[in-house]
Motif scaffolding. Structure first.
Motif, PDB file in Angstrom:
ATOM      1  N   GLU A  78       0.824  -1.208   0.000  1.00 14.26           N
ATOM      2  CA  GLU A  78       0.000   0.000   0.000  1.00 14.26           C
ATOM      3  C   GLU A  78       0.858   1.258   0.000  1.00 14.26           C
ATOM      4  OE1 GLU A  78      -3.029   2.213   3.057  1.00 14.26           O
ATOM      5  OE2 GLU A  78      -3.487   0.133   2.528  1.00 14.26           O
ATOM      6  N   VAL A  79       1.900   1.286   0.835  1.00 14.32           N
ATOM      7  CA  VAL A  79       2.768   2.464   0.883  1.00 14.32           C
ATOM      8  C   VAL A  79       3.478   2.653  -0.458  1.00 14.32           C
ATOM      9  CG1 VAL A  79       4.839   3.437   1.949  1.00 14.32           C
ATOM     10  CG2 VAL A  79       3.065   2.397   3.380  1.00 14.32           C
ATOM     11  N   LEU A  86       1.092   7.627  -6.472  1.00 16.67           N
ATOM     12  CA  LEU A  86      -0.169   8.128  -7.009  1.00 16.67           C
ATOM     13  C   LEU A  86      -0.003   9.562  -7.511  1.00 16.67           C
ATOM     14  CD1 LEU A  86      -2.754   6.867  -4.350  1.00 16.67           C
ATOM     15  CD2 LEU A  86      -2.357   5.948  -6.652  1.00 16.67           C
ATOM     16  N   PRO A  87      -0.702   9.915  -8.585  1.00 13.45           N
ATOM     17  CA  PRO A  87      -0.669  11.307  -9.059  1.00 13.45           C
ATOM     18  C   PRO A  87      -1.256  12.250  -8.010  1.00 13.45           C
ATOM     19  CG  PRO A  87      -1.590   9.843 -10.733  1.00 13.45           C
ATOM     20  CD  PRO A  87      -1.502   9.046  -9.471  1.00 13.45           C
ATOM     21  N   ASN A  88      -0.870  13.502  -8.078  1.00 11.25           N
ATOM     22  CA  ASN A  88      -1.419  14.506  -7.171  1.00 11.25           C
ATOM     23  C   ASN A  88      -2.943  14.538  -7.291  1.00 11.25           C
ATOM     24  OD1 ASN A  88       1.105  15.283  -6.267  1.00 11.25           O
ATOM     25  ND2 ASN A  88       1.325  16.887  -7.820  1.00 11.25           N
ATOM     26  N   GLY A 106      -2.248   6.632  10.456  1.00 12.86           N
ATOM     27  CA  GLY A 106      -1.421   7.545  11.239  1.00 12.86           C
ATOM     28  C   GLY A 106      -0.302   8.133  10.405  1.00 12.86           C
ATOM     29  N   GLY A 107       0.353   7.299   9.602  1.00 17.13           N
ATOM     30  CA  GLY A 107       1.407   7.745   8.713  1.00 17.13           C
ATOM     31  C   GLY A 107       2.547   8.426   9.438  1.00 17.13           C
ATOM     32  N   ALA A 108       3.108   9.442   8.803  1.00 15.72           N
ATOM     33  CA  ALA A 108       4.259  10.137   9.379  1.00 15.72           C
ATOM     34  C   ALA A 108       3.894  10.895  10.652  1.00 15.72           C
ATOM     35  CB  ALA A 108       4.850  11.097   8.351  1.00 15.72           C
ATOM     36  N   ASP A 109       2.604  11.155  10.871  1.00 18.53           N
ATOM     37  CA  ASP A 109       2.175  11.868  12.078  1.00 18.53           C
ATOM     38  C   ASP A 109       2.263  11.002  13.325  1.00 18.53           C
ATOM     39  OD1 ASP A 109       1.562  13.965  10.426  1.00 18.53           O
ATOM     40  OD2 ASP A 109      -0.579  13.521  10.328  1.00 18.53           O
ATOM     41  N   VAL A 110       2.229   9.683  13.130  1.00 16.16           N
ATOM     42  CA  VAL A 110       2.155   8.762  14.268  1.00 16.16           C
ATOM     43  C   VAL A 110       3.183   7.652  14.081  1.00 16.16           C
ATOM     44  CG1 VAL A 110       0.675   7.264  15.649  1.00 16.16           C
ATOM     45  CG2 VAL A 110      -0.311   9.235  14.479  1.00 16.16           C
ATOM     46  N   SER A 117      10.875  12.116   1.237  1.00 20.35           N
ATOM     47  CA  SER A 117      10.612  13.092   0.181  1.00 20.35           C
ATOM     48  C   SER A 117       9.194  12.995  -0.378  1.00 20.35           C
ATOM     49  CB  SER A 117      11.611  12.908  -0.963  1.00 20.35           C
ATOM     50  OG  SER A 117      11.415  11.648  -1.601  1.00 20.35           O
ATOM     51  N   SER A 118       8.462  11.966   0.044  1.00 22.28           N
ATOM     52  CA  SER A 118       7.130  11.749  -0.501  1.00 22.28           C
ATOM     53  C   SER A 118       6.125  12.732   0.085  1.00 22.28           C
ATOM     54  CB  SER A 118       6.659  10.323  -0.220  1.00 22.28           C
ATOM     55  OG  SER A 118       5.324  10.143  -0.622  1.00 22.28           O
TER      56      SER A 118
END
Length: 401
Positions: free
Chosen positions: A237-238, A244-246, A263-267, A278-279
């Motif tokens: 998934e990551v 994915l396009p903007n 949560g991603g980079a926030d958690v 850089s993503s």
């Protein structure tokens, strides 16, 4: 006096655990901001209906639509007529159309966000030509659009049988997407949920299939708002999310790993796949069957992200992931039983019943483990009612406390 729950092991051993108090969760005072979150809602059958295998769905509309109103009250969106609503496992094509029409009306009156599944499952033949499958997709898509319901283009068994490689998938999706009047969400459903979808998008190797998905989206980027990915593989998934396009969202459908993915980079989560610094894609949004089972907790967790409180997010949501893994354990496609079971325990439906008798698809010890983990995760909305209903079910099956 502390109440206790009776649990039942696969060996028949009975144990007691302390019943927790009701969670101190509060509905949001404003729309959720930091994540887009849809709960894939289930359908409640009419208790006196003939919801036996192969019978037409007989739906309790008051309970079914009331459940959707409850999700909206917690700030969550609803993904309707999806797998969780027993598509291909009890929800026939006539009932599917009525569900979409009724759910769209509830969304309009409630001010709730709605997406609905479109598929090819109204076709009576198991195997059809690719052109016939494409036309069937368009028919359901246009029905959803007629009811002002944004569509999720569900993975199709007919497309899977008819397609001969990635080029056929690209052709099919191009034809369907070009007929859409507004952007849709794509859906990549893994074979754990439906074995007949093995090799979807042209390959059993997800890296090759992902290349096809990216190509389809890039070619039709103005017609795709997002993709729901349900491979139960966080790294996959990551990988796709970062490519994915903007403007195209990743909606996690990973009921095993959603805490870290949302949560991603926030958690920071120890088990979370590495995120490219850089993503711009730092997290996934949510379109989850699990959120139908834990709606209030999901809402409170996202409220915590809105308040820049990742510790609270983890405190609330992390304990639910083990529960979700139990609900979605092998065979995964019977997860709907756990969702309906928790709905009944939490008082959202009058009986533990499902269309086509699917409530019998899980064992009593399996359900006992769900009770145990739901209690531990603080998602029993009315613990006394849940305990009363569970104890009655045990007694009905000859198990005395």
């Amino acid at each position: 006096m502390t109440q206790q729950l009776t649990l039942l092991s696969p060996s028949g051993e009975r144990t007691l655990v302390e019943l927790k108090e009701a969670p101190d969760f509060t509905r949001p005072a404003a729309p959720l901001r930091s994540r887009v979150a849809y709960a894939a809602a289930h359908v409640v059958p009419r208790t006196a209906g003939d919801n036996t295998p192969n019978a037409p769905a007989d739906i309790d509309w008051d309970a079914t639509l009331g459940f959707r109103r409850n999700l909206y009250s917690w700030g969550l969106g609803v993904a309707d007529a999806m797998d969780t609503a027993q598509r291909n496992l009890g929800l026939d094509s006539v009932a599917t159309r009525e569900l979409i029409a009724r759910s769209a009306e509830v969304a309009r009156y409630s001010g709730g966000a709605l997406v609905v599944g479109v598929n090819t499952d109204h076709l009576s033949d198991v195997s059809v030509s690719l052109a016939t499958a494409i036309d069937a997709y368009k028919e359901q898509l246009h029905f959803a659009e007629d009811h002002e319901a944004p569509a999720v283009l569900m993975a199709s068994r007919h497309i899977a049988r008819a397609a001969d490689g990635a080029a056929d998938y690209a052709h099919a999706y191009r034809e369907v997407l070009q007929s859409a009047s507004q952007p849709v969400v794509l859906h990549w459903l893994g074979e754990a949920f439906d074995p007949s979808l093995a090799g979807y998008f042209g390959s059993r190797e997800w890296q090759f299939a992902a290349a096809t998905v990216i190509s389809i989206i890039e070619e039709n980027v103005d017609r795709v708002s997002g993709i729901k990915m349900s491979l139960l593989d966080a790294a996959a998934e990551v990988y796709l999310r970062e490519r994915l396009p903007n403007g195209v969202r990743m909606f996690t459908g990973d009921d095993f790993n959603y805490v870290g993915l949302i949560g991603g980079a926030d958690v920071p989560v120890a088990t979370q796949p590495d995120i490219d610094p850089s993503s711009e894609r730092r997290h996934s949004d949510a379109l989850l069957g699990a959120f139908a089972a834990i709606g209030p907790a999901a809402s409170v967790a996202i409220q915590a992200l809105d308040a820049d409180d990742p510790a609270r997010y983890l405190e609330v949501l992390a304990p639910t992931e083990e529960l979700s893994r139990q609900i979605f354990s092998h065979p995964t496609y019977f997860y709907k039983t756990g969702v309906a079971f928790l709905s009944w325990l939490n008082g959202h439906q009058p009986a533990f019943q499902m269309m086509s008798g699917q409530h019998s698809s899980r064992s009593l010890p399996h359900l006992s483990r769900i009770v145990e983990l739901a209690n531990a995760a603080n998602v029993l909305e009315d613990p006394a009612l849940a305990s009363e209903r569970w104890q009655a079910m045990l007694r009905l099956n000859g198990v005395e406390a």
